[in-house]
Scaffold this motif. Structure first.
Motif, PDB file in Angstrom:
ATOM      1  N   GLU A 178      30.976  39.876  37.007  1.00 33.24           N
ATOM      2  CA  GLU A 178      30.386  39.522  38.222  1.00 33.24           C
ATOM      3  C   GLU A 178      30.159  38.015  38.213  1.00 33.24           C
ATOM      4  N   LEU A 179      29.706  37.325  37.303  1.00 37.99           N
ATOM      5  CA  LEU A 179      29.136  36.197  37.424  1.00 37.99           C
ATOM      6  C   LEU A 179      30.172  35.015  36.640  1.00 37.99           C
ATOM      7  N   VAL A 180      31.259  35.369  35.994  1.00 37.57           N
ATOM      8  CA  VAL A 180      31.887  34.431  35.200  1.00 37.57           C
ATOM      9  C   VAL A 180      33.431  34.508  35.499  1.00 37.57           C
ATOM     10  N   ALA A 181      33.926  35.656  35.665  1.00 43.07           N
ATOM     11  CA  ALA A 181      35.398  35.954  35.749  1.00 43.07           C
ATOM     12  C   ALA A 181      35.728  35.171  36.838  1.00 43.07           C
ATOM     13  N   PRO A 182      36.929  34.457  36.851  1.00 42.61           N
ATOM     14  CA  PRO A 182      37.582  34.033  37.810  1.00 42.61           C
ATOM     15  C   PRO A 182      37.712  34.428  39.267  1.00 42.61           C
ATOM     16  N   ASP A 183      37.791  35.857  39.184  1.00 47.07           N
ATOM     17  CA  ASP A 183      38.079  36.438  40.595  1.00 47.07           C
ATOM     18  C   ASP A 183      37.435  37.538  40.558  1.00 47.07           C
ATOM     19  N   PRO A 184      36.115  37.527  40.628  1.00 44.83           N
ATOM     20  CA  PRO A 184      35.260  38.987  40.609  1.00 44.83           C
ATOM     21  C   PRO A 184      35.360  39.797  41.435  1.00 44.83           C
ATOM     22  N   ALA A 185      36.119  39.466  42.730  1.00 43.73           N
ATOM     23  CA  ALA A 185      35.973  40.498  43.932  1.00 43.73           C
ATOM     24  C   ALA A 185      37.651  40.810  44.055  1.00 43.73           C
ATOM     25  N   SER A 186      38.563  40.514  42.991  1.00 47.30           N
ATOM     26  CA  SER A 186      39.725  40.886  43.367  1.00 47.30           C
ATOM     27  C   SER A 186      39.924  42.320  42.695  1.00 47.30           C
ATOM     28  N   PRO A 187      40.891  42.931  43.556  1.00 46.81           N
ATOM     29  CA  PRO A 187      40.801  44.584  43.242  1.00 46.81           C
ATOM     30  C   PRO A 187      41.553  44.759  41.640  1.00 46.81           C
ATOM     31  N   THR A 188      42.354  43.707  41.337  1.00 46.77           N
ATOM     32  CA  THR A 188      42.827  43.761  40.023  1.00 46.77           C
ATOM     33  C   THR A 188      41.643  43.735  39.044  1.00 46.77           C
ATOM     34  N   ALA A 189      41.038  42.613  39.185  1.00 46.11           N
ATOM     35  CA  ALA A 189      39.869  42.624  38.227  1.00 46.11           C
ATOM     36  C   ALA A 189      38.994  43.661  38.094  1.00 46.11           C
ATOM     37  N   LEU A 190      38.546  44.202  39.288  1.00 42.35           N
ATOM     38  CA  LEU A 190      37.822  45.466  39.282  1.00 42.35           C
ATOM     39  C   LEU A 190      38.452  46.740  38.758  1.00 42.35           C
ATOM     40  N   LEU A 191      39.716  46.901  38.977  1.00 41.28           N
ATOM     41  CA  LEU A 191      40.442  48.001  38.689  1.00 41.28           C
ATOM     42  C   LEU A 191      40.415  48.002  36.929  1.00 41.28           C
ATOM     43  N   VAL A 192      40.790  46.824  36.434  1.00 40.30           N
ATOM     44  CA  VAL A 192      40.844  46.537  34.932  1.00 40.30           C
ATOM     45  C   VAL A 192      39.333  47.029  34.384  1.00 40.30           C
ATOM     46  N   PHE A 193      38.666  46.343  34.751  1.00 37.62           N
ATOM     47  CA  PHE A 193      37.166  46.619  34.410  1.00 37.62           C
ATOM     48  C   PHE A 193      36.916  48.077  34.445  1.00 37.62           C
ATOM     49  N   LEU A 194      36.863  48.588  35.653  1.00 40.73           N
ATOM     50  CA  LEU A 194      36.501  50.056  35.758  1.00 40.73           C
ATOM     51  C   LEU A 194      37.472  50.777  34.977  1.00 40.73           C
TER      52      LEU A 194
END
Lengths: 437, 265
Positions: A178-194
Motif C-alpha cells: 500500500e505505502l511503498v510499492a511503485p504502483d499499489p493501485a495497479s491490478p497487476t500488483a494487487l493480483l500478484v499480492f492477492l
C-alpha cells in the motif's frame, strides 16, 4: 513507469488510493493533545486503582438469547461466508477484467479502503468480523468438503512458536504494497499480492488445519485485535455473546508469540504513512541513489523497527526496575492496540468517509463518480485526530496500569509503570508530530 | 351509485384538462423568453403592488412587503481564463426560466445584470459567466449590479426601491493580481526546483502553476484533477481556483515526481 506516454497512464498514488489528504495538523491542536496525554498519564499513575480490576475473558453481561440465536444461526453464518466470497470474487474479476485506471476500477478502493480501513469500524462495532467473512476460510472449507476431509485437522499440529508471526509478516507485506510499492493501485500488483497471499494461507490451512487462520491470517488478526476494543465479545467459558467493557476485551488479548511484532507493524506502518507525506521525506525518496522503492522500503522497515526498538527498550527497563517479570515484552503488548487504533482513526477517517462511498459508487457502475466532500471541516478533522490519538493513549495507559498492578509486586507497581508510560507518551507525541509533518 | 357519477364526471373533466394542457405545452417551441401569446404587458395580478416608478430601464417596479420579500447577494470572482464568474445567492426566490413572459408569481422570476447601470444580461440561474467580450460590448465598467425581476419583467421592489445587489469587478483577470498565487516549478534531470515543499494557499484563491520540464511529461494536480501535457522545454501554465480545502499533490505522471504539495485552507 518510463516509456511512451499513455493518455490514461496508470495513476501513481503516494497512498494506495485517494487524491485529497487531510490538512497538516496545526501546532495548537498538537500541543493541546500532547499536554492532555501527559496530564492524563500522570493523573492515572496517582489516581488509578491499586488492585487489578479487569477480569478479561470472564467478564461481560450476556446478550438476550434471541440475539445470540440470530448471530449463531446457520443462515447468518452462511450469508456472511457467501458475502465474503462474493465480494472477493468480484474484486478479483474487476482486477482481471476491469480497466487499469483506479479512477474507473473499484477493486483497489475495495482492498485499500473498504477492506483495510473498513475493518476498523466493522471490528469495533461487531467484533472479529473477518473471521466470518474471510473468503480464504470459506474456500478452504469448500475444498475440505469436496475432498471429504476434516477441515480442523491438518497434516501436522500448528507449532505454538509460530503464534502471530505469519500475521505480522502478512501485515507488513500488505502495508508495503500500500505505502511503498511503485504502483499499489495497479491490478497487476494487487493480483500478484492477492494470489501469493491466497496461496500461502491456503497451504498453511491445508498443512495445519483451519486453525491456521485464527492467528496467521493478517486480516483476521488485525480485525481480531481491533475487536478486542469492541463492546461485544464471546465468552470462551460458555460461548455466550456478551456486552463487556472494552478493557476486559483488551485484557483477554491472547499473549501469543508475534503479538508484539503485529502491534509494532500496525503502529509503524501507520506512522510511516504519515511520515511519507512530508515533503522532506518525499525529496529524499525521489533523489535517493538507492532508487525509490528501496529507499521507501527502508523507511517503512525503519519505522517499524523504531517502534519495536522503543518497545523492547521499555520492556527491558521495566524488567530492570521490577525484576523477575515473566515475558515483559508480551505482557504489555495489548496496551498498544488502542494506541494503534488512535493512529488508524487519525490517519484514515477522512479517507474512509470519502473514498468508501466513491468505491461503492464505482462498483455500482457509476462512471467516474465524484468522491463526496469530507464530512468534517478542517477544524473538525483536526479535533477528531487529536481526540483519537489522545483517547488511544488514555485507553492504553489504563490497560497497562491494570496489567502492571496485577503482575508487579505492589511496592513496585507505580515505579514499574514508568518506562511504559514514557513509551506511550513517546508514541503519542510522535503520532501527533507526524500529523503536523 | 349516486356518488360514482360526479366522480366519473370529475375524472373526465380532469382528463380533458390534462390533455388540453399537455397539447398546449407540447405544441409551441420551448422558449425561455416570451411564450406565444404573451407580451411585455405587466401582469395585473395580485402579487405585489405595481408602482408608477420604474427601474431606470423602463421596467415598472412591483412592490412587495419586506417580510418574506426576495433577496439577492452578488459575488464575483475572476475566471481563470476569461472575464468573471458571477454568483447570485437568492433567498425567497426561484429562477423560473420556463415561465418568463407569464404572470408575476411571488418569489419567482429571473435576474438581470447591469454594468454601471447599463443592462448587460438576463440570468436564469445562480452562476453566470461574464466573458471579457461582453464587458467590452457593454462599453466597459466596474460596477456590476444584479436585480430580481418577475416573469412579467417587472422589477421586484421593497419600499419602492428595486431589490438589488452590487459588486465591483476588480482588475482585469488577465493580469495576475492579489487573488492569484503563483507557483513556479522546473524539472531537470529528474530533479525538481525548488525542492518539493508545501505551498500554503487560502481557500478561494486562484492558483497559477507554471511548470517547465526538460522532457515530455504529464502534469497532474490531484484532487482538482487538472491534467496538462508538458512538452519538453516549454513552460506550461495551469490555472484553477482552489475551492476545496485539503492537501493536494502536484505530480508528473511519466517521471513520477512529486513537484509540490498545495495546502489549501
Amino acid at each position: 513507469m518510463t516509456g511512451a506516454p499513455a493518455p490514461d497512464a496508470v495513476r501513481v498514488l503516494a497512498h494506495g488510493i485517494g487524491a485529497r489528504h487531510d490538512l497538516p495538523l496545526s501546532p495548537f491542536y498538537a500541543f493541546a493533545g500532547a499536554f492532555a496525554a501527559l496530564f492524563v498519564s500522570f493523573l492515572a499513575l496517582g489516581l488509578l486503582w491499586s488492585h487489578s480490576r479487569f477480569t478479561g475473558e470472564r467478564a461481560g453481561r450476556p446478550l438476550p438469547a434471541a440475539v445470540q440465536r440470530l448471530a449463531d444461526a446457520r443462515a447468518t453464518r452462511l450469508t456472511a461466508r457467501a458475502l465474503g466470497l462474493a465480494a472477493a470474487l468480484s474484486v478479483v474479476l474487476w482486477l482481471l477484467l476491469g480497466p487499469a485506471d483506479p479512477d474507473r476500477n473499484p477493486a483497489p478502493g475495495a482492498v485499500y479502503v473498504l477492506l483495510w480501513v473498513g475493518l476498523v469500524p466493522a471490528s469495533l462495532l461487531l467484533g472479529p468480523v473477518w473471521r466470518l467473512l474471510n473468503p480464504l476460510r470459506t474456500l478452504h472449507l469448500l475444498v475440505c468438503r469436496a475432498l471429504r476431509r476434516d477441515r480442523e485437522t491438518g497434516r501436522r499440529p500448528l507449532p505454538a512458536r509460530l503464534g502471530m508471526w505469519p500475521a505480522a509478516a502478512g501485515l507488513l507485506a500488505f502495508t508495503w504494497l500500500e505505502l511503498v510499492a511503485p504502483d499499489p493501485a495497479s491490478p497487476t500488483a494487487l493480483l500478484v499480492f492477492l494470489g501469493v497471499y491466497t496461496a500461502v494461507h491456503l497451504t498453511g490451512a491445508v498443512v495445519y488445519g483451519a486453525h491456521w487462520f485464527d492467528h496467521a491470517d493478517a486480516y483476521e488478526v488485525y480485525s481480531g485485535l481491533l475487536a478486542r476494543l469492541s463492546p461485544f465479545g464471546r465468552r470462551p467459558a460458555d460461548g455466550r455473546l456478551v456486552v463487556r467493557s472494552p478493557f476486559n476485551g483488551l485484557d483477554a488479548t491472547p499473549r501469543l508469540p508475534g503479538l508484539v511484532a503485529t502491534v509494532c507493524v500496525m503502529l509503524g506502518s501507520t506512522a510511516y504513512d504519515g511520515f511519507s507525506d512530508a515533503p522532506r521525506w518525499i525529496t529524499t525518496v525521489q533523489t535517493s541513489a538507492l532508487g525509490r522503492t528501496t529507499t521507501a522500503t527502508l523507511g517503512l522497515l525503519a519505522a517499524v523497527a523504531l517502534v519495536a526498538t522503543l518497545y523492547a527498550l521499555c520492556a527491558g527497563a521495566t524488567r530492570l526496575v521490577c525484576g523477575g517479570l515473566p515475558h515483559p515484552l508480551t505482557a504489555f503488548a495489548h496496551s498498544l492496540v488502542p494506541i494503534a487504533l488512535g493512529y488508524l482513526v487519525a490517519h484514515y477517517f477522512t479517507l474512509f468517509a470519502t473514498e468508501g462511498p466513491h468505491t461503492l459508487a464505482l462498483a455500482l457502475g457509476a462512471d467516474r463518480p465524484a468522491a463526496p466532500e469530507p464530512p468534517l471541516g478542517p477544524g473538525g478533522v483536526a479535533t477528531l485526530q487529536v481526540l483519537a490519538i489522545v483517547t488511544g493513549h488514555v485507553l492504553g495507559v489504563i490497560a497497562a496500569h491494570d496489567r502492571s498492578v496485577r503482575l508487579m509486586p505492589p511496592r513496585r507497581a507505580v515505579i514499574g509503570q514508568l518506562p511504559l508510560l514514557a513509551l506511550m507518551i513517546a508514541y503519542t507525541v510522535g503520532g501527533l508530530a507526524l500529523l503536523i509533518a | 351509485m349516486n356518488r360514482a357519477r360526479p366522480a366519473r364526471t370529475a375524472l373526465a373533466l380532469l382528463t380533458a384538462a390534462v390533455l388540453a394542457l399537455g397539447a398546449g405545452a407540447c405544441g409551441g417551441r420551448a422558449t425561455t423568453h416570451h411564450k406565444p401569446g404573451t407580451s411585455h404587458a405587466e401582469d395585473t395580478g395580485s402579487n405585489g403592488r405595481l408602482l408608477k416608478a420604474d427601474d431606470g430601464d423602463g421596467h415598472r417596479l412591483r412592490q412587495v412587503d419586506a417580510d418574506g420579500a426576495p433577496e439577492v447577494d452578488l459575488a464575483v470572482r475572476p475566471d481563470s481564463e476569461d472575464g468573471w464568474n458571477v454568483h447570485l445567492t437568492v433567498r425567497n426566490f426561484r429562477f423560473t426560466p420556463d415561465s418568463v413572459g407569464g404572470g408575476a408569481l411571488a418569489g419567482r422570476g429571473h435576474a438581470r445584470l447591469f454594468l454601471d447601470g447599463h443592462p448587460l444580461a438576463r440570468v436564469y440561474g445562480a452562476w453566470f459567466h461574464l466573458p471579457e467580450s461582453l464587458l467590452r460590448t457593454a462599453g466597459g465598467g466596474i460596477r456590476l449590479t444584479a436585480g430580481l425581476y418577475a416573469d412579467d419583467h417587472t422589477a421586484w421592489a421593497v419600499g419602492s426601491s428595486p431589490i438589488r445587489a452590487a459588486a465591483t469587478l476588480g482588475k482585469a483577470s488577465a493580469s495576475p493580481d492579489d487573488e492569484t498565487t503563483m507557483v513556479d516549478l522546473a524539472i531537470k534531470d529528474g530533479k525538481v526546483t525548488p525542492a518539493p515543499g508545501r505551498t500554503e494557499i487560502a481557500k478561494g484563491r486562484t492558483v497559477r502553476l507554471r511548470v517547465r520540464s526538460d522532457r515530455d511529461d504529464v502534469l497532474h494536480v490531484h484532487g482538482y484533477d487538472k491534467e496538462a501535457k508538458l512538452p519538453a522545454g516549454r513552460t506550461v501554465t495551469v490555472t484553477f481556483t482552489a475551492d476545496r480545502t485539503g492537501l493536494f499533490e502536484v505530480e508528473t505522471h511519466e517521471s513520477d515526481l512529486l513537484l509540490t504539495q498545495l495546502v489549501v485552507r
